[in-house]
Design an enzyme around this catalytic site. Structure first.
Site, PDB file in Angstrom:
ATOM      1  N   GLU A 181       0.123   3.359   5.433  1.00 29.83           N
ATOM      2  CA  GLU A 181      -1.384   3.418   5.465  1.00 29.83           C
ATOM      3  C   GLU A 181      -1.737   4.435   4.346  1.00 29.83           C
ATOM      4  O   GLU A 181      -1.490   5.483   4.553  1.00 29.83           O
ATOM      5  CB  GLU A 181      -2.288   3.368   6.798  1.00 29.83           C
ATOM      6  CG  GLU A 181      -3.568   3.449   6.605  1.00 29.83           C
ATOM      7  CD  GLU A 181      -4.242   2.211   5.946  1.00 29.83           C
ATOM      8  OE1 GLU A 181      -4.980   2.238   5.204  1.00 29.83           O
ATOM      9  OE2 GLU A 181      -3.801   1.066   6.051  1.00 29.83           O
ATOM     10  N   ASP A 188      -6.794  -5.440  -0.476  1.00 32.76           N
ATOM     11  CA  ASP A 188      -7.982  -5.057  -1.261  1.00 32.76           C
ATOM     12  C   ASP A 188      -7.895  -5.950  -2.337  1.00 32.76           C
ATOM     13  O   ASP A 188      -7.292  -6.084  -3.306  1.00 32.76           O
ATOM     14  CB  ASP A 188      -8.158  -3.708  -1.743  1.00 32.76           C
ATOM     15  CG  ASP A 188      -8.031  -2.524  -0.325  1.00 32.76           C
ATOM     16  OD1 ASP A 188      -8.422  -3.194   0.796  1.00 32.76           O
ATOM     17  OD2 ASP A 188      -7.964  -1.477  -0.713  1.00 32.76           O
TER      18      ASP A 188
END
Length: 366
Positions: free
Chosen positions: A190, A246
């Site tokens: 992440e 995204d």
């Protein structure tokens, strides 16, 4: 002098007629003791004096009038003090006996309703997206051999990571994979610092509550678009997950997408032959983008949907992550696509791999 200027401003904003007078809020000063002036037929004839500050309601002060007269020269010597900035309103005491109107009601009920509707603010703000092209100052290993995995998997010092969850978010899929593949090491990656710290605390709490379990999962804060080959050897991974990445809708930001022709070469390098890439999104345009780039790459072949549904990870990518549950709650549609890493390049035409351009190169024969 200041008091005279205040009275003049009030006079210019007067409300003609008897009864209640609306005096606009003065943001800096009020009289001490609190004095309310009102006007009738252009003459200063009434006043109301309370022991408490004026009742504050929205953008005005409301007060009632009395039949008493006031000497302006006598009030010129009154001192002025700043208005309290507290949000609570105070109820004025009853006016003098000569008052012809009852005291004003309080707005306690409206304040209670506002408190109920007030949103609960988080302890810290977490960005939904992060720019993967910016320099975040990550600490990353120079090569896979220099990576110390003992802090991530202290009970498995001799094993290597075989499953990577790229953009793991809040760790829903990473935690779910722990029980499905108990003999393999799973790493969530992440880029957001606070989210990665949350997943780390979540894994530690799970290990404390369940001794002997969840020892095969961990999280690493890093930028997978830049430093993925620094963590894994050639053909080390068996599975790579890209769950709800995204979308980066703007065309100028397409280079930030996690699936691109350049990054697929790195994924093919660290993924073993026969390994699988899992992708899923709720944006159809992004799904077409990822499926098209993976299909045109010579080292990846799409697995048919009938065969993909037999994979135990097929249901996990649809339900385990927090983003998947959010999409399901909003009645959104999910678009999965699963690809297998080929051992040998498949037959392809060079023009199908290169990006489409509007220009043609013509080579003239001499």
């Amino acid at each position: 002098l200041i008091l005279g200027m205040e009275i003049k401003q009030w006079y210019q904003r007067r409300v003609r007629g008897l009864g209640r007078t609306i005096v606009r809020r003065q943001p800096t000063y009020s009289f001490k003791p609190s004095v309310c002036l009102c006007f009738n037929n252009n003459n200063l004839v009434h006043f109301a004096q309370y022991k408490q500050p004026l009742l504050q309601n929205k953008d005005h002060y409301y007060c009632t009038t009395t039949t008493n007269t006031i000497d302006i020269n006598e009030k010129m010597s009154e001192t002025i003090e700043p208005i309290s900035t507290s949000t609570t309103t105070t109820e004025p005491s009853a006016p003098s006996s000569s008052s012809s109107q009852p005291p004003l009601p309080t707005n306690a009920s409206t304040s209670e309703k506002k408190d109920k509707k007030r949103k609960i603010k988080p302890y810290h703000k977490i960005k939904a997206h992060s720019n993967p092209l910016s320099d975040h100052g990550f600490a990353f290993p120079l090569n896979p051999a220099a990576m110390d995995w003992s802090k991530h998997y202290p009970q498995h010092p001799d094993k290597r990571v075989t499953i990577a969850d790229i953009g793991c978010g809040y760790g829903g899929l990473t935690v779910a994979l722990s029980s499905v593949f108990p003999d393999q090491l799973i790493l969530g990656m992440e880029i957001r610092e606070k989210v990665a710290q949350y997943v780390d605390d979540r894994i530690k709490e799970l290990r404390e509550k369940n001794p002997g379990r969840y020892t095969n999962i961990s999280v690493e804060r890093t930028n997978a678009m830049k430093f993925l080959p620094n963590y894994f050897f050639k053909h080390q991974l068996q599975k790579i997950f890209f769950l709800f990445p995204d979308p980066h809708f703007k065309r100028s930001n397409h280079k930030r997408r996690i699936i691109s022709q350049q990054l697929l070469a790195e994924y093919a390098y660290i993924l073993a032959p026969g390994g699988i890439i899992y992708t899923i999104t709720d944006v159809e345009e992004l799904h077409i983008w990822m499926a098209d780039h993976l299909s045109r790459h010579p080292l990846f072949s799409r697995i048919p949907d009938e065969e993909a549904k037999l994979d135990p990870c097929f249901d996990l990518i649809h339900k385990s992550s927090e983003e998947a549950r959010k999409v399901e709650k909003n009645d959104g549609k999910k678009y999965p696509a699963i690809f297998r890493r080929l051992e040998n390049p498949k037959d392809f035409q060079e023009s199908s791999v290169l990006p489409k351009t509007s220009h043609r190169i013509v080579i003239a024969k001499t």
